[in-house]
Scaffold this motif. Structure first.
Motif, PDB file in Angstrom:
ATOM      1  N   HIS A   1       5.019  -1.484   6.700  1.00 48.55           N
ATOM      2  CA  HIS A   1       4.343  -1.591   5.402  1.00 48.55           C
ATOM      3  C   HIS A   1       3.597  -0.299   5.079  1.00 48.55           C
ATOM      4  CE1 HIS A   1       2.147  -3.238   2.037  1.00 48.55           C
ATOM      5  NE2 HIS A   1       0.994  -3.045   2.645  1.00 48.55           N
ATOM      6  N   ALA A   2       2.890   0.254   6.064  1.00 50.77           N
ATOM      7  CA  ALA A   2       2.145   1.503   5.829  1.00 50.77           C
ATOM      8  C   ALA A   2       3.094   2.657   5.509  1.00 50.77           C
ATOM      9  CB  ALA A   2       1.296   1.827   7.056  1.00 50.77           C
ATOM     10  N   ILE A   3       4.195   2.754   6.257  1.00 51.76           N
ATOM     11  CA  ILE A   3       5.159   3.837   6.021  1.00 51.76           C
ATOM     12  C   ILE A   3       5.800   3.684   4.642  1.00 51.76           C
ATOM     13  CG2 ILE A   3       7.378   4.787   6.775  1.00 51.76           C
ATOM     14  CD1 ILE A   3       6.528   4.055   9.652  1.00 51.76           C
ATOM     15  N   THR A   4       6.178   2.461   4.294  1.00 50.70           N
ATOM     16  CA  THR A   4       6.775   2.219   2.979  1.00 50.70           C
ATOM     17  C   THR A   4       5.815   2.603   1.866  1.00 50.70           C
ATOM     18  OG1 THR A   4       8.096   0.388   3.864  1.00 50.70           O
ATOM     19  CG2 THR A   4       7.793   0.459   1.483  1.00 50.70           C
ATOM     20  N   THR A   5       4.549   2.201   1.994  1.00 52.18           N
ATOM     21  CA  THR A   5       3.553   2.538   0.979  1.00 52.18           C
ATOM     22  C   THR A   5       3.363   4.051   0.870  1.00 52.18           C
ATOM     23  OG1 THR A   5       2.403   0.452   1.428  1.00 52.18           O
ATOM     24  CG2 THR A   5       1.180   2.136   0.229  1.00 52.18           C
TER      25      THR A   5
ATOM     26  N   VAL B   1       6.350   5.631  -0.924  1.00 45.12           N
ATOM     27  CA  VAL B   1       6.332   5.349  -2.356  1.00 45.12           C
ATOM     28  C   VAL B   1       5.318   6.225  -3.083  1.00 45.12           C
ATOM     29  CG1 VAL B   1       5.740   3.582  -4.074  1.00 45.12           C
ATOM     30  CG2 VAL B   1       7.200   3.001  -2.139  1.00 45.12           C
ATOM     31  N   PHE B   2       4.118   6.409  -2.493  1.00 45.42           N
ATOM     32  CA  PHE B   2       3.048   7.109  -3.199  1.00 45.42           C
ATOM     33  C   PHE B   2       2.932   8.590  -2.841  1.00 45.42           C
ATOM     34  CE2 PHE B   2       1.677   2.739  -3.805  1.00 45.42           C
ATOM     35  CZ  PHE B   2       1.195   2.767  -5.108  1.00 45.42           C
ATOM     36  N   ALA B   3       3.594   9.070  -1.801  1.00 51.39           N
ATOM     37  CA  ALA B   3       3.416  10.466  -1.385  1.00 51.39           C
ATOM     38  C   ALA B   3       4.705  11.263  -1.305  1.00 51.39           C
ATOM     39  CB  ALA B   3       2.722  10.515  -0.019  1.00 51.39           C
ATOM     40  N   VAL B   4       5.851  10.610  -1.084  1.00 50.13           N
ATOM     41  CA  VAL B   4       7.085  11.333  -0.813  1.00 50.13           C
ATOM     42  C   VAL B   4       8.110  11.157  -1.925  1.00 50.13           C
ATOM     43  CG1 VAL B   4       8.997  11.626   0.804  1.00 50.13           C
ATOM     44  CG2 VAL B   4       6.696  11.129   1.668  1.00 50.13           C
ATOM     45  N   ALA B   5       8.279   9.901  -2.370  1.00 48.24           N
ATOM     46  CA  ALA B   5       9.361   9.594  -3.310  1.00 48.24           C
ATOM     47  C   ALA B   5       9.203  10.373  -4.610  1.00 48.24           C
ATOM     48  CB  ALA B   5       9.399   8.097  -3.597  1.00 48.24           C
TER      49      ALA B   5
ATOM     50  N   PRO C   1       6.582  -1.751  -1.902  1.00 45.85           N
ATOM     51  CA  PRO C   1       5.468  -2.333  -1.122  1.00 45.85           C
ATOM     52  C   PRO C   1       5.313  -3.840  -1.310  1.00 45.85           C
ATOM     53  CG  PRO C   1       4.781  -0.303  -2.200  1.00 45.85           C
ATOM     54  CD  PRO C   1       6.119  -0.648  -2.765  1.00 45.85           C
ATOM     55  N   ILE C   2       5.763  -4.323  -2.462  1.00 42.34           N
ATOM     56  CA  ILE C   2       5.662  -5.766  -2.682  1.00 42.34           C
ATOM     57  C   ILE C   2       6.520  -6.524  -1.681  1.00 42.34           C
ATOM     58  CG2 ILE C   2       6.045  -7.619  -4.354  1.00 42.34           C
ATOM     59  CD1 ILE C   2       5.564  -5.611  -6.573  1.00 42.34           C
ATOM     60  N   THR C   3       7.699  -5.979  -1.361  1.00 42.96           N
ATOM     61  CA  THR C   3       8.586  -6.654  -0.407  1.00 42.96           C
ATOM     62  C   THR C   3       7.984  -6.687   0.989  1.00 42.96           C
ATOM     63  OG1 THR C   3       9.785  -4.585   0.019  1.00 42.96           O
ATOM     64  CG2 THR C   3      10.608  -5.979  -1.744  1.00 42.96           C
ATOM     65  N   THR C   4       7.439  -5.549   1.442  1.00 45.39           N
ATOM     66  CA  THR C   4       6.847  -5.525   2.790  1.00 45.39           C
ATOM     67  C   THR C   4       5.575  -6.366   2.840  1.00 45.39           C
ATOM     68  OG1 THR C   4       5.716  -3.449   2.219  1.00 45.39           O
ATOM     69  CG2 THR C   4       7.832  -3.285   3.363  1.00 45.39           C
ATOM     70  N   LEU C   5       4.828  -6.392   1.722  1.00 45.39           N
ATOM     71  CA  LEU C   5       3.612  -7.209   1.684  1.00 45.39           C
ATOM     72  C   LEU C   5       3.956  -8.688   1.742  1.00 45.39           C
ATOM     73  CD1 LEU C   5       0.539  -6.852   1.390  1.00 45.39           C
ATOM     74  CD2 LEU C   5       0.824  -7.129  -1.071  1.00 45.39           C
TER      75      LEU C   5
ATOM     76  N   GLY D   1      -2.737  -5.912   4.938  1.00 44.46           N
ATOM     77  CA  GLY D   1      -1.686  -5.223   4.204  1.00 44.46           C
ATOM     78  C   GLY D   1      -2.147  -4.751   2.833  1.00 44.46           C
ATOM     79  N   ILE D   2      -2.945  -5.571   2.147  1.00 45.67           N
ATOM     80  CA  ILE D   2      -3.469  -5.172   0.834  1.00 45.67           C
ATOM     81  C   ILE D   2      -4.414  -3.980   0.974  1.00 45.67           C
ATOM     82  CG2 ILE D   2      -4.938  -5.922  -1.069  1.00 45.67           C
ATOM     83  CD1 ILE D   2      -3.812  -8.723  -0.708  1.00 45.67           C
ATOM     84  N   VAL D   3      -5.257  -4.005   2.009  1.00 45.27           N
ATOM     85  CA  VAL D   3      -6.172  -2.883   2.234  1.00 45.27           C
ATOM     86  C   VAL D   3      -5.384  -1.602   2.503  1.00 45.27           C
ATOM     87  CG1 VAL D   3      -7.914  -1.961   3.805  1.00 45.27           C
ATOM     88  CG2 VAL D   3      -8.064  -4.328   3.035  1.00 45.27           C
ATOM     89  N   THR D   4      -4.346  -1.696   3.325  1.00 41.72           N
ATOM     90  CA  THR D   4      -3.521  -0.526   3.634  1.00 41.72           C
ATOM     91  C   THR D   4      -2.908   0.064   2.367  1.00 41.72           C
ATOM     92  OG1 THR D   4      -2.989  -1.435   5.812  1.00 41.72           O
ATOM     93  CG2 THR D   4      -1.532   0.271   4.955  1.00 41.72           C
ATOM     94  N   LEU D   5      -2.327  -0.805   1.541  1.00 42.23           N
ATOM     95  CA  LEU D   5      -1.695  -0.339   0.300  1.00 42.23           C
ATOM     96  C   LEU D   5      -2.731   0.284  -0.633  1.00 42.23           C
ATOM     97  CD1 LEU D   5       1.024  -2.134  -1.726  1.00 42.23           C
ATOM     98  CD2 LEU D   5      -1.014  -1.360  -2.905  1.00 42.23           C
ATOM     99  N   ALA D   6      -3.897  -0.342  -0.755  1.00 44.91           N
ATOM    100  CA  ALA D   6      -4.907   0.160  -1.676  1.00 44.91           C
ATOM    101  C   ALA D   6      -5.434   1.525  -1.237  1.00 44.91           C
ATOM    102  CB  ALA D   6      -6.056  -0.837  -1.780  1.00 44.91           C
TER     103      ALA D   6
END
Length: 592
Positions: free
Chosen positions: A209-213, A216-220, A228-232, A247-252
């Motif tokens: 989940h952390a890697i996916t987030t 999405v926000f740094a590489v893509a 992130p919704i799928t991993t969450l 998981g929500i804290v990690t994404l935020a």
């Protein structure tokens, strides 16, 4: 002794308050300083403000007597974080007061409603949490805080209200459940109870989940905000409420930091940084409104399954010691669970029933049970009952209680409870027998005799009715007393019963009067009647010390057929009895 106990209690109380204050100060300072540094330009409000969630989580877990020291520690930490990141001015003083006040308002609402032990316990709890910590408290804080920012830094009031409200609301909703679980030890206990394989699975899921987030926000280079919704969601279903909170804290955290740094899909939006921050807050809000109900539903389901498992185990333990049998069948009639004294009641073991249909039970019971089970879908809510003797346990009487398991449109299945009622039925038979027989003589009572007589008459065939009276019985009572009189009655009844056939029926009609129903013709009945008269008069019916009583009986007799009713037969026999008593007694007279 009491003084020592009180002293220790006060010491513990002060210790808990001091620990909570220290935790509040350290955690608040770190989160506030990091958030201001990473998501604010030093003048406007931060994109996400999780620091106040520290205070709210601690307030919810401590008694109100500790709240002042927690709030004071949070205020000091707020001043320190603002001084380090924005520079010290007198204008930062109100910020801490406003932050502490809104945390206190949210805590008061939640504690008054009793929703503090698990903020994702169920949907009503989530709704109250969102209303208090996600709307009301941050809105009041936004109005006051934005007024301070307008005075201190000349920031426009309207945009700052929206930014404060969104950042504080997201901070409370995202971080409070996670921090509360961290402070009360839920995460530690949860990890300790996991087997090694499950710990590894949870670690892989959170890392994914952390890697996916981050991707999405740094590489893509293309918008992938749905990933992130799928991993969450996967975290929610595999790790429960604790996993979804983290998981929500990690994404935020990852998303807010990367968005502020100019990375990620939200920076493709034209406009200034505040607009992109606002879109990120809306994105997180949508995730929260999706994830929190999922977490609540999973929490409710987990607790319900745990309760069901505990009650199921308790039920198995109870039934293991019970003499009853409980069988559960699905909608197709297949046995899914069986507990209790199965082999003792019906003669087959548990393995022979599980997975089999009701035919196994019906083979051991009368056809009535098969018909009952065939109509189980049309049964009333209370079900139906049936008593039967199992084929393999012929010495038992078993009661089967069948109850359907209702569903919206049809029957989801049914339950059969088998109970050994052998002793109860024997006791009932004994009670009925006692009620049907006379206490003094042991023969049938008048109501029982007439009921049986009516049944015998309906069967047809030759039969006769005889009424017998003890001659001069009142004189025996007057001379020797009722105790001797009862002994005479009992002995005469015994002699009459001994000389009757198995098909003959005898009952006591009244004081010293007996009735006999013979299943034979009148001639045979007369012969038997003469033998009874001789049996009574041949030897004394009572002998004790110097007392010896010889008694005789008189008999009026009539034939029974389809043309005469039982009442008419009694009247005819009674007329013959009165006539033989008038003309000499100690004999038989056939009614004309």
């Amino acid at each position: 002794m009491n003084s020592a106990e009180i002293s220790v209690d006060h010491g513990d109380s002060r210790g808990r308050g001091a620990d909570a204050a220290l935790t509040a100060a350290l955690c608040y300072f770190v989160l506030a300083a990091a958030t201001i540094h990473l998501t604010s330009d030093g003048r406007n409000h931060a994109t996400m403000w999780p620091a106040d969630a520290v205070i709210l989580a601690l307030l919810l877990q401590h008694a109100r007597k500790h709240w002042p020291v927690i709030l004071a520690a949070g205020w000091v930490a707020n001043l320190a974080a603002n001084a380090v990141t924005r520079g010290w001015t007198i204008g930062v003083l109100p910020y801490g007061a406003i932050n502490m006040a809104q945390s206190c308002i949210a805590a008061l609402i939640l504690t008054r409603t009793g929703r503090v032990d698990n903020l994702l316990r169920d949907l009503p709890t989530v709704a109250i949490f969102i209303l208090s910590a996600g709307i009301l408290a941050p809105l009041l804080g936004a109005l006051a805080g934005s007024a301070v920012s307008m005075v201190n830094y000349g920031e426009p009031f309207g945009p700052q209200v929206l930014r404060w409200f969104m950042s504080n609301s997201m901070g409370y909703l995202i971080a409070t459940p996670c921090l509360a679980a961290l402070f009360d030890g839920s995460y530690v206990r949860n990890i300790q109870t996991m087997p090694t394989r499950q710990r590894l699975e949870v670690l892989v899921l959170h890392a994914s989940h952390a890697i996916t987030t981050y991707v999405v926000f740094a590489v893509a280079r293309v918008p992938l905000l749905f990933l992130p919704i799928t991993t969450l969601t996967l975290l929610a279903f595999r790790t429960g409420r604790l996993g979804i909170q983290l998981g929500i804290v990690t994404l935020a955290l990852i998303g807010a930091m990367q968005t502020f740094l100019g990375h990620g899909p939200l920076n493709m939006i034209a406009g200034d940084q505040q607009l992109r921050d606002f879109y990120f807050q809306v994105y997180v809000a949508v995730l929260l409104l999706t994830a929190l109900p999922i977490g609540a539903a999973i929490s409710t389901r987990t607790e319900a399954l745990q309760i069901v498992a505990e009650r199921g185990e308790a039920l198995r333990l109870i039934l293991g010691q019970s003499r009853d049998v409980v069988l559960g069948f699905d909608g197709n009639g297949a046995c899914r669970w069986a507990d209790g004294s199965i082999e003792r009641l019906i003669g087959i073991d548990r393995a022979a029933i599980l997975g089999r249909t009701t035919e196994v039970i019906c083979l051991l019971a009368p056809p009535a049970l098969s018909r009952m089970l065939a109509d189980v879908g049309r049964m009333a809510d209370g079900g139906e009952r049936l008593e039967f003797t199992p084929l393999l346990r012929s010495h038992l009487t078993v009661e089967a209680a069948v109850s359907p398991i209702p569903r919206t449109a049809d029957t989801a299945g049914f339950v059969i409870v088998l109970r050994d009622v052998t002793e109860r039925k024997a006791a009932e038979r004994a009670v009925r027998a006692e009620a049907q027989t006379d206490d003094v003589t042991g023969v049938l009572t008048r109501p029982s005799f007439r009921r049986i007589g009516a049944t015998t008459k309906r069967k047809g065939g030759a039969s006769c009715l005889a009424l017998i009276d003890i001659d001069q019985f009142n004189s025996i009572n007057e001379t020797y007393g009722h105790e001797v009189g009862n002994a005479v009655l009992g002995e005469i009844a015994r002699r009459l019963a001994v000389h009757l056939r198995e098909t003959d029926i005898i009952g006591r009609m009244g004081h010293d009067e007996f009735a006999i129903l013979f299943e034979c013709d009148l001639a045979t009945a007369r012969t038997i009647g003469e033998r009874l008269i001789e049996a009574v008069r041949s030897t004394p019916v009572y002998t004790r010390d110097t007392v010896s009583i010889i008694a005789t009986i008189s008999c009026g007799m009539t034939a029974l057929d389809q043309s005469i009713g039982l009442d008419d037969a009694f009247e005819a026999a009674d007329r013959a009895l009165r006539e033989i008593r008038r003309t000499g007694r100690n004999g038989i007279l056939i009614a004309a």
